[in-house]
Design a protein around this motif. Structure first.
Motif, mmCIF file in Angstrom:
data_model
loop_
_atom_site.group_PDB
_atom_site.id
_atom_site.type_symbol
_atom_site.label_atom_id
_atom_site.label_comp_id
_atom_site.label_asym_id
_atom_site.label_seq_id
_atom_site.Cartn_x
_atom_site.Cartn_y
_atom_site.Cartn_z
ATOM 1 N N VAL A 113 0.816 -1.221 0.000
ATOM 2 C CA VAL A 113 0.000 0.000 0.000
ATOM 3 C C VAL A 113 0.845 1.264 0.000
ATOM 4 C CG1 VAL A 113 -1.801 -1.254 1.233
ATOM 5 C CG2 VAL A 113 -0.280 0.286 2.503
ATOM 6 N N LYS A 114 2.139 1.128 0.067
ATOM 7 C CA LYS A 114 3.010 2.310 0.089
ATOM 8 C C LYS A 114 2.782 3.171 -1.146
ATOM 9 C CE LYS A 114 6.829 0.552 2.910
ATOM 10 N NZ LYS A 114 8.243 0.110 2.925
ATOM 11 N N GLY A 115 2.659 4.453 -0.914
ATOM 12 C CA GLY A 115 2.422 5.384 -2.007
ATOM 13 C C GLY A 115 0.965 5.532 -2.374
ATOM 14 N N ARG A 116 0.111 4.663 -1.839
ATOM 15 C CA ARG A 116 -1.323 4.723 -2.155
ATOM 16 C C ARG A 116 -2.175 5.074 -0.930
ATOM 17 N NH1 ARG A 116 -3.999 0.272 -3.688
ATOM 18 N NH2 ARG A 116 -2.655 -1.182 -2.543
ATOM 19 N N PHE A 117 -1.774 4.590 0.241
ATOM 20 C CA PHE A 117 -2.544 4.795 1.469
ATOM 21 C C PHE A 117 -1.805 5.785 2.370
ATOM 22 C CE2 PHE A 117 -4.895 0.423 1.707
ATOM 23 C CZ PHE A 117 -5.324 0.591 0.396
ATOM 24 N N THR A 118 -2.588 6.535 3.143
ATOM 25 C CA THR A 118 -2.020 7.454 4.115
ATOM 26 C C THR A 118 -2.802 7.363 5.416
ATOM 27 O OG1 THR A 118 -1.372 8.998 2.359
ATOM 28 C CG2 THR A 118 -1.417 9.839 4.624
ATOM 29 N N ILE A 119 -2.079 7.126 6.502
ATOM 30 C CA ILE A 119 -2.703 7.097 7.820
ATOM 31 C C ILE A 119 -2.448 8.430 8.504
ATOM 32 C CG2 ILE A 119 -0.665 6.072 8.948
ATOM 33 C CD1 ILE A 119 -2.617 4.532 10.767
ATOM 34 N N SER A 120 -3.447 8.894 9.242
ATOM 35 C CA SER A 120 -3.300 10.146 9.983
ATOM 36 C C SER A 120 -4.191 10.082 11.214
ATOM 37 C CB SER A 120 -3.680 11.346 9.103
ATOM 38 O OG SER A 120 -5.032 11.269 8.697
ATOM 39 N N ARG A 121 -3.959 11.005 12.123
ATOM 40 C CA ARG A 121 -4.750 11.035 13.344
ATOM 41 C C ARG A 121 -5.066 12.466 13.715
ATOM 42 N NH1 ARG A 121 -1.560 7.807 17.595
ATOM 43 N NH2 ARG A 121 -3.303 8.446 18.942
ATOM 44 N N ASP A 122 -6.233 12.658 14.291
ATOM 45 C CA ASP A 122 -6.658 13.956 14.803
ATOM 46 C C ASP A 122 -7.009 13.740 16.268
ATOM 47 O OD1 ASP A 122 -7.958 16.289 15.536
ATOM 48 O OD2 ASP A 122 -8.917 16.549 13.602
ATOM 49 N N ASN A 123 -6.073 14.048 17.145
ATOM 50 C CA ASN A 123 -6.280 13.782 18.570
ATOM 51 C C ASN A 123 -7.422 14.618 19.142
ATOM 52 O OD1 ASN A 123 -4.270 11.820 18.789
ATOM 53 N ND2 ASN A 123 -2.688 13.355 19.171
ATOM 54 N N ALA A 124 -7.635 15.797 18.609
ATOM 55 C CA ALA A 124 -8.728 16.641 19.102
ATOM 56 C C ALA A 124 -10.082 15.994 18.834
ATOM 57 C CB ALA A 124 -8.658 18.012 18.448
ATOM 58 N N LYS A 125 -10.148 15.229 17.757
ATOM 59 C CA LYS A 125 -11.400 14.559 17.401
ATOM 60 C C LYS A 125 -11.406 13.096 17.798
ATOM 61 C CE LYS A 125 -12.445 17.544 13.456
ATOM 62 N NZ LYS A 125 -12.749 17.615 12.006
ATOM 63 N N ASN A 126 -10.317 12.642 18.423
ATOM 64 C CA ASN A 126 -10.211 11.228 18.827
ATOM 65 C C ASN A 126 -10.483 10.297 17.643
ATOM 66 O OD1 ASN A 126 -9.715 11.784 21.621
ATOM 67 N ND2 ASN A 126 -11.892 12.243 21.850
ATOM 68 N N THR A 127 -9.912 10.641 16.521
ATOM 69 C CA THR A 127 -10.192 9.907 15.291
ATOM 70 C C THR A 127 -8.906 9.624 14.526
ATOM 71 O OG1 THR A 127 -12.374 10.944 15.132
ATOM 72 C CG2 THR A 127 -11.516 9.919 13.140
ATOM 73 N N VAL A 128 -8.870 8.450 13.925
ATOM 74 C CA VAL A 128 -7.768 8.052 13.064
ATOM 75 C C VAL A 128 -8.339 7.799 11.674
ATOM 76 C CG1 VAL A 128 -5.958 6.337 12.651
ATOM 77 C CG2 VAL A 128 -6.522 7.012 14.975
ATOM 78 N N TYR A 129 -7.577 8.167 10.663
ATOM 79 C CA TYR A 129 -8.046 8.046 9.290
ATOM 80 C C TYR A 129 -7.116 7.158 8.465
ATOM 81 C CZ TYR A 129 -10.529 12.257 10.753
ATOM 82 O OH TYR A 129 -11.306 13.169 11.429
ATOM 83 N N LEU A 130 -7.696 6.588 7.428
ATOM 84 C CA LEU A 130 -6.892 5.882 6.428
ATOM 85 C C LEU A 130 -7.399 6.313 5.063
ATOM 86 C CD1 LEU A 130 -4.629 3.781 5.991
ATOM 87 C CD2 LEU A 130 -6.440 2.072 5.676
ATOM 88 N N GLN A 131 -6.618 7.152 4.401
ATOM 89 C CA GLN A 131 -6.946 7.580 3.042
ATOM 90 C C GLN A 131 -6.401 6.547 2.083
ATOM 91 O OE1 GLN A 131 -8.715 10.328 1.876
ATOM 92 N NE2 GLN A 131 -8.513 9.297 -0.117
ATOM 93 N N MET A 132 -7.266 5.982 1.262
ATOM 94 C CA MET A 132 -6.882 4.916 0.348
ATOM 95 C C MET A 132 -7.132 5.373 -1.088
ATOM 96 S SD MET A 132 -8.358 1.588 2.390
ATOM 97 C CE MET A 132 -10.056 1.982 2.036
ATOM 98 N N ASN A 133 -6.071 5.475 -1.853
ATOM 99 C CA ASN A 133 -6.162 5.887 -3.248
ATOM 100 C C ASN A 133 -5.702 4.756 -4.162
ATOM 101 O OD1 ASN A 133 -6.912 8.516 -2.382
ATOM 102 N ND2 ASN A 133 -4.757 9.134 -2.271
ATOM 103 N N SER A 134 -6.040 4.871 -5.419
ATOM 104 C CA SER A 134 -5.636 3.880 -6.432
ATOM 105 C C SER A 134 -5.953 2.466 -5.974
ATOM 106 C CB SER A 134 -4.133 4.021 -6.738
ATOM 107 O OG SER A 134 -3.832 5.313 -7.205
#
Length: 127
Positions: A64-85
């Motif tokens: 998934v390298k180059g296609r997925f991005t993980i991020s976190r927003d501690n203020a919102k207590n949320t973690v994201y996974l952006q998945m492209n291609s």
């Protein structure tokens, strides 16, 4: 009661994108490593991406390298996974997980390093 609730899964055509969200509640996970795992039918659950408690370090499985991005927003207590291609090989149930101890720098890459798990969200990529 600690809860991790995933959302954002669905059906998408190959080449498309999805963004998964993992909302946490019941306690703070600020400072705790978070990860996304996936499990396809007939296969073992595998790590997809992970982020350290401080947010400064990340890990991605090679596929998934180059296609997925993980991020976190501690203020919102949320973690994201952006998945492209996305491609059909990405089809699986995706799970969010949180470590059971503070991990500012370290990124956990094994299932055993995570204590709390969500119920999963289905991602299906059609060809």
């Amino acid at each position: 009661q600690v809860q991790l609730v995933e959302s954002g899964g669905g059906l998408v055509q190959a080449g498309g994108s999805l963004r998964l969200s993992c909302a946490t509640s019941g306690r703070t996970f600020r400072g705790y490593a978070m990860g996304w795992f996936r499990q396809a039918p007939g296969k073992e659950r595998e790590i997809v991406a992970a982020i350290s408690g401080g947010g400064g370090n990340t890990y991605y499985v090679d596929s998934v390298k180059g296609r997925f991005t993980i991020s976190r927003d501690n203020a919102k207590n949320t973690v994201y996974l952006q998945m492209n291609s996305l491609n059909p090989e990405d089809t699986a149930v995706y799970y969010c997980a949180a470590s059971g101890s503070i991990s500012i720098v370290r990124v956990g890459t094994t299932l055993q390093e995570y204590t709390y798990w969500g119920q999963g969200t289905q991602v299906t990529v059609s060809s």
